[in-house]
Design an enzyme around this catalytic site. Structure first.
Site: not given
Ligand code: NAD
Length: 481
Positions: A177, A230-231, A286
């Site tokens: 996804k 992600g976050s 990140c």
């Molecule tokens: P996000 O958490 O908003 O979204 C990430 C993904 O999760 C997206 O595909 C989104 O559609 C999906 N999502 C949203 N709500 C969900 C739910 N309730 N259940 C399942 N999936 C859901 O993050 P973002 O804004 O896309 O990315 C930024 C964040 O990602 C930052 O905090 C960054 O540090 C982190 N990040 C971490 C790494 C790492 O390797 N540690 C790498 C890249 C980004």
């Protein structure tokens, strides 16, 4: 304008059951360039069913055969080099050179896991030494099964590669996804699956947002594991959902990583590494080293060197060669970072550079590169992940103070140490609580070395043999010799 109303399930593009469409933007032009379906639970059901059907045969194929498909992904990405770089830069807002790094690292990852898939066959049935006489024990590595891979918008090709390549190498079938904010680059993976003749159902790609696809995917009883990047807010929700059926999770989450500059460092050289650690991808990385801890004896020289470099950065069109900093990737992210800049004013932080003297392009979600000095540790800007071009600095009186402050964080993803003495830099690095430590270097990301965080930066590791283990279950077969 492109319409992504279809899902890739069982090697076919089929209409999404979702009725809602989301805008996909060009953040430089502030123009809509596509619309993507928000997705629907029924899409998830169909994709999980396809992945379940395909999994046994994919597992039976063996590592060496699966390795050929991984090489196929690498070759096909290579063949799309120019178009993918342009697409990433357009949808994400990252300059061309940075889009190229996203692609290069992804290609390296597919090639690396092709090698590991090849090696997997020889590891099946390895004999284990046991003390009990007359007993034979052998180790097998079975794939976890059907896995859901959820990726963010900041490095779409690399974050998907770090999951997809080891998952396929292990013999898992997947539902990928992409982020709804930057969904365009990863669509190529479905095209490539068809091009290289990947068996149907092995890779399913579902477009949509968290509600439409993310939540039903993490809740689905047919999904054996979720690998999420992600976050922290969403990562916690994913972990909670998976716990209801004791499904395994890997989480790659946020960071607030330190960069330590000791008094024996060359301020000019150090400034280059500090710049690369925070303003790359407009700080939307990140592992951004967003907390600078500099020895007090060279702090002024370093701030001066940084200010010169910040003033020299070219902000502009990501598609134009020579642009150093593109816009933030979305209006939402721009506004979130702007709120931190407003907080900095309320908190009375001292800016070395805050964009006051800089003219931003007249369109695009731009923010000026910013540097605050003498930031109190209680400041929200010191403690929270900002995910934008904002560097917070403090001076320290000693190595010990630098280490204590570096480790004083809820996160532990990465860190950099800069010293004129490499042995000293390594020694300091060993005392830091983070998954990736660089010394006297920019952030080198190598497919052979692990990626992942201590503390709230996540659970598990990607890349290296650890990244493959994340998609394997260990099984022992024991009986009379
Ligand atoms: P996000 O958490 O908003 O979204 C990430 C993904 O999760 C997206 O595909 C989104 O559609 C999906 N999502 C949203 N709500 C969900 C739910 N309730 N259940 C399942 N999936 C859901 O993050 P973002 O804004 O896309 O990315 C930024 C964040 O990602 C930052 O905090 C960054 O540090 C982190 N990040 C971490 C790494 C790492 O390797 N540690 C790498 C890249 C980004």
């Amino acid at each position: 304008m492109q319409l992504l109303k279809q899902q890739f399930i069982n090697n076919q593009w089929v209409a999404s059951k979702g009725t809602c469409l989301l805008d996909v933007m060009n953040p430089y032009r502030e123009e809509r360039i596509a619309q993507v379906t928000a997705g629907d639970e029924a899409d998830v059901d169909a994709a999980v069913h396809a992945a379940q059907q395909a999994q046994p045969a994919w597992q039976s194929l063996g590592g060496a055969a699966r390795a050929k498909y991984l090489e196929g992904f690498a070759d096909a990405l290579e063949a799309r080099r120019a178009s993918l770089i342009t697409l990433s830069a357009t949808n994400n807002g990252k300059p061309l050179a940075e889009a190229e790094i996203d692609l290069e690292d992804a290609i390296a990852c597919y090639r690396y896991y092709a090698k590991r898939a090849n090696a997997l066959d020889a590891r099946q049935g390895e004999r284990v030494d046991v003390e009990m006489e007359g007993v034979e024990a052998r180790t097998y590595h079975d794939p976890v099964g059907v896995v859901g891979l959820i990726t963010p918008w900041n490095f779409p090709l690399v974050t998907s590669a770090w999951k997809l390549a080891p998952a396929l190498a292990a013999g898992c079938t997947v539902i990928l996804k992409p982020s709804e904010v930057v969904p365009l680059p990863e669509q190529a993976l479905a095209e490539i699956a068809l091009e290289i003749g990947l068996p149907a159902g092995v890779l399913n790609l579902l477009n949509g947002d968290g509600e439409g696809i993310g939540v039903p995917l993490t809740n689905h009883p047919g999904v054996d594991k979720i690998s999420f990047t992600g976050s922290n807010r969403v990562g916690e929700a994913v972990m909670h959902a998976a716990s209801a059926r004791t499904a395994s999770v890997s989480l790659e989450l946020g960071g607030k990583s330190p960069i330590i500059v000791m008094e024996d460092a060359d301020p000019d050289q150090a400034a280059d590494w500090v710049m690369a650690g925070i303003y790359f991808n407009a700080g939307q990385i990140c592992s951004a080293t967003s907390r600078l801890l500099v020895h007090e004896s060279i702090a002024e020289a370093l701030y001066t060197a940084l200010a010169e470099r910040m003033d020299a950065l070219t902000l502009g069109d990501p598609l134009v060669e020579g642009t150093d900093l593109g816009p933030l990737t979305s209006a939402k992210q721009h506004d979130a970072v702007q709120r931190y800049l407003d907080t900095a004013v309320e908190e009375g932080l001292t800016a070395v550079r805050d964009g006051q003297h800089r003219t931003l392009p007249d369109h695009g979600y731009f923010l000026a590169p910013t540097l605050y000095r003498d930031v109190p540790v209680e400041s929200r800007l010191w403690q929270e992940e900002i995910f934008g071009p904002v560097l917070c600095a403090r001076s320290v009186a000693s190595e010990e103070e630098a280490i204590t402050l570096a480790n004083d964080s809820a996160y532990g993803l990465a860190a950099t140490v800069i010293s004129g003495n490499a042995e000293r830099a390594k020694r300091i690095g060993k005392k830091l609580k983070a998954g990736s430590i660089w010394y006297n270097s920019e952030q080198l990301v190598l497919p052979e070395t692990a990626w992942g965080g201590f503390k709230q930066s996540g659970i598990g590791r990607e890349l290296g043999p650890w990244g493959l283990s994340a998609y394997l279950e260990v099984k022992h077969v024991v009986g009379p010799a």
